[in-house]
Design an enzyme around this catalytic site. Structure first.
Site, PDB file in Angstrom:
ATOM      1  N   GLY A 185       2.484   2.446  10.728  1.00  0.00           N
ATOM      2  CA  GLY A 185       3.592   3.684  10.572  1.00  0.00           C
ATOM      3  C   GLY A 185       4.164   3.980  11.825  1.00  0.00           C
ATOM      4  CE  LYS A 216      -0.067   3.298   4.793  1.00  0.00           C
ATOM      5  NZ  LYS A 216      -0.101   3.466   6.245  1.00  0.00           N
ATOM      6  CG  HIS A 238      -5.724   2.232   5.478  1.00  0.00           C
ATOM      7  ND1 HIS A 238      -5.351   3.063   6.172  1.00  0.00           N
ATOM      8  CD2 HIS A 238      -4.807   1.177   5.118  1.00  0.00           C
ATOM      9  CE1 HIS A 238      -4.268   2.462   6.603  1.00  0.00           C
ATOM     10  NE2 HIS A 238      -3.592   1.514   5.973  1.00  0.00           N
ATOM     11  CG  ASN A 252      -1.576   1.178   1.402  1.00  0.00           C
ATOM     12  OD1 ASN A 252      -1.719   1.896   0.494  1.00  0.00           O
ATOM     13  ND2 ASN A 252      -2.267   1.357   2.535  1.00  0.00           N
ATOM     14  CD  GLU A 291      -2.813   5.616   6.637  1.00  0.00           C
ATOM     15  OE1 GLU A 291      -2.744   5.326   5.615  1.00  0.00           O
ATOM     16  OE2 GLU A 291      -1.965   5.021   7.446  1.00  0.00           O
ATOM     17  CD  GLU A 295      -3.446  -2.464   7.472  1.00  0.00           C
ATOM     18  OE1 GLU A 295      -2.172  -2.740   7.109  1.00  0.00           O
ATOM     19  OE2 GLU A 295      -3.678  -1.254   7.357  1.00  0.00           O
ATOM     20  CB  SER A 334       5.327  -1.542  12.156  1.00  0.00           C
ATOM     21  OG  SER A 334       4.911   0.049  12.403  1.00  0.00           O
TER      22      SER A 334
HETATM   23  P1  PGA Z   1       2.902   0.447   7.538  1.00  0.00           P
HETATM   24  O1  PGA Z   1       1.381   0.758   7.221  1.00  0.00           O
HETATM   25  O2  PGA Z   1       3.471  -0.829   6.915  1.00  0.00           O
HETATM   26  O3  PGA Z   1       3.739   1.635   7.128  1.00  0.00           O
HETATM   27  O4  PGA Z   1       2.834   0.404   9.214  1.00  0.00           O
HETATM   28  C1  PGA Z   1       0.670  -0.445   6.976  1.00  0.00           C
HETATM   29  C2  PGA Z   1      -0.807  -0.188   6.305  1.00  0.00           C
HETATM   30  O5  PGA Z   1      -1.275   1.149   6.729  1.00  0.00           O
HETATM   31  O6  PGA Z   1      -1.194  -0.656   5.433  1.00  0.00           O
END
Ligand code: PGA
Length: 254
Positions: free
Chosen positions: A170, A11, A94, A9, A96, A164, A210
């Site tokens: 992140g 983003k 997601h 992803n 976010e 997640e 992460s």
């Molecule tokens: P990350 O994000 O690997 O940067 O923690 C994962 C995600 O949001 O899909």
């Protein structure tokens, strides 16, 4: 038999030029790793360029979001019909999207339905926030998210669920393999309760938050975890390729 699955992803990162460069760096090494599905989810504006570059290689494509209507006066939105010409997968719900764009379970449910009705495979994200974890409400929250998103949806193995935890995204603070395993098993139980055990045993469940090449083994060593949804580490070609490669090795896929 569930095929191991790693999705990147990207983003809101990469211009079209940067996306092209990134995919060119990884397409050949990714293609060489067999027995595992690898899917790149660049920003909408790069889907077409990336699609052209991965053509003929064993690498798939997904979008990061979608609206549920097919067409019309919805300024700024992208429909399942548009995505259908470009990609196979779409990430929905997601955290976010939930956090910054106010997406709620009912909206996510409409998106899941629209994706499946139009031949796209949804990657549905669920996960608890830090305070919900501290209050011991992980299962309550995830149960609600799954029931909401899957309400009225016909059982299908085209669904992938990504667990997640919001506190792990992140932050560099991934869940432990054990924590992820417990919750992923719970997710498959909820899907079995909503649909049936046979379909639930074919639905892939990923861990995300992460994940790097050094910790992916902790997750994919678990038989219930079919792979991972990778954010930050999917923007580094070598790292992403080694995540895919480690997963294929650990899943005995090659
Ligand atoms: P990350 O994000 O690997 O940067 O923690 C994962 C995600 O949001 O899909």
């Amino acid at each position: 038999m569930r095929i191991p699955f790693i999705a990147g992803n990207w983003k809101m990162n990469t211009t079209v030029g940067e996306a092209e460069k990134l995919v060119k760096e990884m397409v050949i090494p990714l293609d060489a790793i067999g027995g595992i599905e690898k899917v790149l989810c660049p920003p909408f504006v790069s889907l077409l360029s990336v699609k052209k570059i991965i053509q003929g290689f064993d690498v798939g494509l997904g979008a990061q979001n979608m609206y549920f209507e097919l067409k019309g006066a919805y300024t700024g939105e992208i429909s399942p019909l548009m995505l259908g010409e470009l990609c196979e997968y779409v990430i929905l719900g997601h955290s976010e999207r939930r956090l910054y764009f106010g997406e709620v379970d009912d909206l996510i449910n409409r998106k899941v339905r629209a994706s499946l009705d139009n031949g796209l495979k949804p990657i549905l994200c669920v996960g608890e926030k830090p305070d919900e974890k501290e209050e011991g409400r992980t299962e309550e929250v995830i149960g609600r998210q799954l029931r909401g998103a899957l309400s009225g949806i016909e059982p299908t193995v085209k669904l992938t669920v990504a667990y997640e935890p919001v506190w792990a995204i992140g932050t560099g603070k991934a869940a432990s393999g054990e924590q992820a395993t417990v919750t992923v098993d719970f997710i498959r139980e909820v899907v079995a309760g909503l649909w049936n055990r046979e379909v639930a045993s074919g639905v892939r469940v990923l861990y995300g938050g992460s994940v790097t090449a050094s910790n992916v083994g902790e997750f994919v060593a678990s038989s219930g975890i079919d792979g991972a949804l990778i954010g930050g580490a999917s923007l580094r070609s070598e790292e992403f390729v080694s995540i895919v490669s480690r997963t294929a090795d650990l899943k005995g896929a090659r």
